[in-house]
Each structure stands twice: as structure tokens, then as C-alpha cells.
Design an enzyme around this catalytic site. Structure first.
Site, PDB file in Angstrom:
ATOM      1  N   HIS A  65       1.594   2.604  -0.974  1.00  0.00           N
ATOM      2  CA  HIS A  65       1.167   2.196   0.354  1.00  0.00           C
ATOM      3  C   HIS A  65       1.365   3.304   1.386  1.00  0.00           C
ATOM      4  CE1 HIS A  65       0.156  -0.474   3.620  1.00  0.00           C
ATOM      5  NE2 HIS A  65       1.275  -0.157   4.242  1.00  0.00           N
ATOM      6  N   ASP A  91       9.665  -2.694   7.666  1.00  0.00           N
ATOM      7  CA  ASP A  91       8.240  -2.684   8.025  1.00  0.00           C
ATOM      8  C   ASP A  91       8.077  -2.195   9.467  1.00  0.00           C
ATOM      9  OD1 ASP A  91       5.558  -3.313   8.611  1.00  0.00           O
ATOM     10  OD2 ASP A  91       5.598  -5.080   7.325  1.00  0.00           O
TER      11      ASP A  91
END
Lengths: 414, 414
Positions: free
Chosen positions: A320, A230
Site C-alpha cells: 500500500h 493510519d
């Protein structure tokens, strides 16, 4: 109240080189020169850590004073504690100035590994562990206290996917505390909360974590609790457009930035029912190393045009990364988020997990809002994530020794 | 349910030397030899950390298998997560055995930096960071499931200073998770909670912290949030009487120990009103380095007979160290506590702080109870501390590869 230790502001940035603008950039007498110092693009001070050879990692000092506040471009340490405070009823500009003078003084001392004035547990201050303290001002400060004199923090528009809980609401002030040692964070938090208490009231505390110092190879991107790498596509402090993306040039906020806080709950129970291929398709990246599904390494550029043998896109346009990425390079911002995981007996496994998403941008409306709007419209990850808290703060520029954060700003009020 | 990967139990303790007792000490067929292995005093395995030269601290493995469970005599890492679980209604000995087989297998894998079976976020397992998982059985397991066959965990007597809150009550099981990385702890906790959920229900999660890895010089005693050096008079693993103080020799629990958990809230608001001399008098130690008031260095032996110029004792007989210390050397135990600090909007500074006091003793009634009784009767610190949670667990001996924690014990039930 704590007296200001230096009656004449010291005019040096400890340990750092600063480019000074001409005197014409000064915004007013008596405001010091922090605004001036950042009126020109300033050499980025991303790594402002003192590294004395042989010193323990706990001794690392990130300088508090400077044209920018620390805790934005400085590398994120292991622990975050973000405090949301509201000014007490009747506290106006003078009270806010007193508060910021007090808290800035605390922060300047604590980040150097020194006790705060009247520190009740001074020994807990001796391990700064890269401590940073970053202050943000919410919309009400600009509207009511500054009387609209400065174009400051504005609430975000609502997004369809939000499910905001009142307990995580916008506050007047945010104090972001980060360090590599949890005791250091706890002590700094307590000193700041105690010194704030006469003028402001804590509404929430959001704690978070990333990798502990030294546990993983240098340069490893953190993973969130969904198991994903991330933060790969994050502007690096060395990027030529970093300053433009992060540091504001607005009057009163030059050298500052904006902090977008989103508390994002992750439904790990349902996420865990998805198989590996399904998860990778939802994100558009491989789980093992974070590479885009069209690439091999984490930092490979995703190829959104690539198709498989059946002619289908390798990276789902609803994934995403496809939805988060913009063709417009201005629609980027600096993410500096932390995982959270707190006990919650009402949930199946007894805890509530997610991300304290913290982003910094020079212009929230231009950089952050379009991306978030696109994600709210369509993002396969939305099935498992819900934003339960949201707030925006203007992060004033840094201050010089003897000054306080927000000093120039408060001098501009109508 | 997860199948057992090794159908034939491996009969080696990885990386560790073990003294084996004669076959006569075996407690029964099919129970493996963990009971036998600890029937004689075993070389203490305090530091069971794998230290490959050049490896990152995150790669440190503390071996799960062995005559004692890890997480007792092993050095405490930075983060604690203690889980209290109750068996679901109707779960008996067979269910508990299934649960312990499953959780022991998870623990054995995760502590080696390997994913649990069916790990949903396997990449989060790759940094063990000295992870330990320690299991404890509460009184109800001994009374109801083992039918009184083993003299196990007993509730503590009430103490006058307790103000126990139901939310922190005794549970059937405790799972103590410790590691130097917060993401590692979060992942291990989630895997264990998920695998437990069919058979047990989490009642509470108590998280805590000590110094982060490498931040302070080696051998530094932790400080609690009152600012005190906390844990000076703690038996070292090298003490000749360590094994006697910590490891049980009771039938069924030989090589195990008992865990006493006390959640101790600290009233920092009133503590902070006390000046330094008052605080040092209350504890009996100097705040700067933890030395007794009659000594110079932290580990100097306190001289309770010393008097000052006025003939008054230098260490107040009502001080914490005077009351905690016993003339009887058997009244000692191993403390392995962690600070806690959790958001609590009902409190003045928005947080609730204290200590997750964890102690290990071979005999709670003989070692812990007399000390706690004395402290409850009189201890100047009582003015600022309140025990709000209390529980006792028997910690079964460790298990060998292919076995599970509690296996021999469950074989003894009536």
C-alpha cells in the site's frame, strides 16, 4: 426562516489574525470581504481553538468564521457525523442561499457553545467540545444552480475496485460535523437537519470515530480497525506546502478546498486470517508502531530501494505505501478519515466496519485521482478493502461574521 | 478454542480488598470461592479504577475480577455497546461454559489493556479507557440449560405502552461493553463477537453514548436527547441501601444482579413542538438544571404536596417524576442508560433517537415492575416515548482470576 442577527456584517475575525489583500481582489459589491481576505496566502489557522486556562476540554471553541472553513486544517476531534443532503425539487439559488444563511448561523452559534436560534434543546449546546461544521457543495450545485459559472466539484472517474452502493451516493450538499463529545455532535446534527428539512432532504448520515480526547499521548496517529497506524504520511499544517496542497485558488473558491469522501468497507473476517508478517508486507509498515519496513520509527522515510539478503525489496512494490506514494510531491492531499463500525445482522460478526475516508485537496484531479488510479490498478490491500460510497464536494471558503458560507459563490452565478 | 492460561485459579482479587465468608458458604468443590466471597455483604467496589498518578485517562483500568461484575456500580463511561446473542442450536451447559470461559478470559485481558489471546489487532487493546465487560444470562438459560435449578431471569409482563419490535427481542445472552474510547469499544466488541461466533450468534447490537470523558464538570448528570437532565434520582453507590437495591442475595446469584434493558424511542419531532413550560410540566423538573418544579437545585427533593396560588399542584400528579417516584423506598433501582441516535432514512430528519435504558435491580419484579406498571398506566411523557425493545438478564456474580463468569451457576444445574 431565521433572520440574520447582524444586519451589517461584522468585519473582524474573532480571535484570529488575517492578512487582507488589496481592494482590487474584491469580487463584487455586497459580497463582504471573505474572498479578499484569502486572495493572498493567509497565515494558516490550523489551531483555532480557544484555550482558556483551567477550562474543561468541553469548553474548547474552534472559531467558525475565518478565511477558511473550520474542520479542514483544524485537528480532527473524536467524532464525525457527515450528512449528505439533496435540495428539494424546485429549490434554486435563492433557496440555497436561504438554507446556507440559516445553517451558517446555526453553525456559528453552536460552535461557540451557544444554542441555535429557536434551539429546542438549548442546554445540549453548552459544551462545544471543539465542534466544527463544514459545508460542501456537490457537482449539481455548480452545473445547475451556478450555471457553470464556477469551476467546481466534478464527479470522480470510476475506479476498477469500486463497488458503489446507491445508498452512499453523491448528494447536492455535505455537512461535516466534528466534535469531541458525542452528545454535542448529536445535538448539532439534529439542529442542522431540522433547519435544513424545508429545503433539503437527508440521503445518508455517515458517523465515524477516532481516539477520544486525552486518551492517548498527544500526537499519536490514529489506528484504523485493521489495527494499522493510519495517517502517518499526511501533510502537517506546519508544512510549507500545506496551503498549496489544501487551499484552492480557483475563482470563487479561493481559500476553499475540495472534499473527497470514500466509504471504504474493510473485510475484517479475511484480514484476520492473515498473519502479522503478511499484514505488514501488504501495508509496507510495521503494525506495532507504523514504521516503514525499512525504518525504525513511524515517521522515518520509507526506502523503496532497500533490498534484503536475497536481493528482494524490503518494501513490496505492490504494498500500500509503495503504491500510494508518488515521486511527484504535488500528488498529496490531507486525509482526515474516521473509522466506522455499524451493526449489520447480515454479516458474520453482526457488523460492518471500515473507514469514512475524508480527504481535502486544492485540486482533486491533479492530487487525488492519480493516486487512487494507481491504487485501483495495484495495491495488496485491495484484497480486503472495497469502496462502497464515493462523492466529491467543493468546500467554499469560510465566511465572516454576519455572512454565510457560499455567499460569494452564489453571487457569481450566471 | 483458547486454552485457559492459568491452570490453577489465582486466589487473589487484584487491587481490591474482599471480605471472605466462612468455608461453609462454598457451594461445591472446584467452583472456586467467588460465591463464598459474596455470601457476606462485601465492601462496595464502585470505583475500582486504577489511578496511577500522571497516567492518561486512557490508561485507567477497571478490574474485571471481583465479587460483583464490573459495569454495574462502576461509573458509566462515555460509550456503550450492548450485544444480544443467542446460543447456537444444540449448545448446552458444556458449550455455554466453554463460551463463558473464553469470553471471561477475553474480558479479563482487554479490561487491563492487554490483547485477548490470539488477538488479531493487539495494538487496539492498549488503551483500556475504563473498559468494562458485563455478562447477562436470559430466561432460556435458566429454564432450559439450568433446568430450573436457579430462580433466574424472567420475562417482564407486557405493558400497555410497549410497541416491541422483533429486532430488539430477548436473547439468551447479553454482553455490555462500556469504555471512554470508541476504538477501545469497537475492538473489544469485535474480539468478543469473534470468539463467541462458534457457539452463539449475534441478534442485535445496541450502541449508545453519554458525555465524553472530561468534557463537563465532574458529577454532572447526563442529559438525554430530549434535553432533560436524566438520572438525578438514582441511588448513589455510597447510599446505605445501594447494596440491598442492586446486589442479589438469591442462591446462585448472590452478588449478582438483574439487568433490565428497554429500548425507548423518543419522538423528537413532536416533542420539539412543545414549549418549555409544557415540557417542564410533563417531566416535573426544570430543563435548565433538572431541579424539581418545587425546588431550586437538581438534587432538591420534590414536594408533591406543594400547590400554586390557584391551589393546583406545582408538580402535576401525571408528570413523569410524580408517577415514577414511589412512597415505597424498595421500588428503586440503578439506572445506567445511554442515548442512542442512529441513521434511519424513513424518519423526517433521517434519524431515530432515544435511550438505551439499562437498569440494575436485585429483584426486578419487586423493584422495577411496579414502577413501570405505574408509568405505563399514566405518565405525561408517554406521549413522546415508546418502548420498542425489552429484555431481562440475570447478571451472575463476578469471578476470581482463573474462573469465568457463571461458573458457580452452571455447577448448580439439574
Amino acid at each position: 426562516m431565521t433572520p440574520d442577527p447582524a444586519s451589517a456584517p461584522a468585519r473582524t475575525w474573532s480571535r484570529r489574525r488575517v492578512l487582507q489583500a488589496g481592494a482590487g481582489a474584491l469580487t463584487g459589491a455586497g459580497l463582504g470581504w471573505s474572498a479578499a481576505a484569502v486572495a493572498l496566502p493567509v497565515e494558516d489557522s490550523t489551531d483555532r481553538t480557544d484555550r482558556t486556562p483551567g477550562a474543561l476540554p468541553g469548553a474548547r471553541v474552534v472559531e467558525f468564521h475565518g478565511p477558511h472553513q473550520a474542520g479542514v486544517s483544524t485537528p480532527p476531534p473524536a467524532h464525525l457525523s457527515l450528512l449528505g443532503l439533496d435540495l428539494r425539487r424546485g429549490v434554486g439559488a435563492a433557496g440555497l442561499a436561504r438554507l446556507m444563511r440559516l445553517l451558517s448561523d446555526d453553525a456559528a452559534r453552536l460552535t461557540r457553545g451557544r444554542p441555535a436560534l429557536a434551539d429546542t434543546e438549548p442546554e445540549l449546546a453548552f459544551t462545544p467540545a471543539a465542534l466544527t461544521v463544514t459545508f460542501g457543495f456537490g457537482p449539481r450545485i455548480f452545473d445547475e444552480i451556478l450555471g457553470g459559472a464556477v469551476d467546481g466539484a466534478k464527479p470522480l472517474p470510476p475506479f476498477a475496485t469500486d463497488a458503489l452502493e446507491k445508498q452512499w451516493r453523491q448528494t447536492d450538499l455535505a455537512v461535516q460535523i466534528c466534535a469531541d463529545d458525542p452528545t454535542t455532535v448529536a445535538h448539532a446534527r439534529r439542529m442542522l437537519l431540522k433547519d435544513a428539512t424545508g429545503l433539503a432532504r437527508p440521503r445518508w448520515i455517515q458517523n465515524g470515530f477516532r481516539d477520544a480526547y486525552g486518551m492517548r499521548p498527544d500526537g499519536t496517529t490514529m489506528r484504523n480497525l485493521m489495527g494499522q497506524v493510519d495517517g502517518t504520511a499526511n501533510p502537517a499544517a506546519t508544512d510549507p506546502d500545506f496551503a498549496e496542497l489544501v487551499w484552492s485558488r480557483r475563482p470563487g473558491l479561493t481559500g476553499g478546498t475540495f472534499l473527497v469522501l470514500r466509504r471504504i468497507r474493510v473485510e475484517l473476517e479475511t484480514w484476520d486470517q492473515v498473519d502479522r508478517a503478511g499484514r505488514e508486507a501488504a501495508v509496507g509498515r510495521r503494525l506495532d508502531n507504523g514504521a516503514p519496513l525499512t525504518g525504525r520509527d513511524e515517521h522515518d522515510v520509507p526506502d523503496f530501494a532497500a533490498t534484503d539478503a536475497l536481493g528482494l525489496p524490503v518494501i513490496d512494490p505492490a504494498s500500500h505505501i509503495a503504491r500510494a506514494r508518488s515521486a511527484n510531491p504535488a500528488q498529496r492531499f490531507l486525509r482526515r478519515g474516521y473509522n466506522y463500525c455499524v451493526p449489520d445482522p447480515s454479516r458474520p460478526t453482526g457488523e460492518d466496519s471500515g473507514l469514512v475516508f475524508v480527504a481535502f485537496a486544492a485540486d482533486v484531479e491533479r492530487q487525488f485521482v492519480p493516486v487512487q488510479r494507481r491504487l485501483a490498478e495495484l495495491d495488496r490491500l485491495n484484497q480486503w478493502i472495497t469502496t462502497i460510497g464515493s462523492a466529491v464536494y467543493a468546500v467554499p471558503p469560510g465566511c465572516a461574521e454576519g455572512e454565510f458560507v457560499g455567499q460569494a459563490l452564489l453571487g457569481m452565478r450566471r
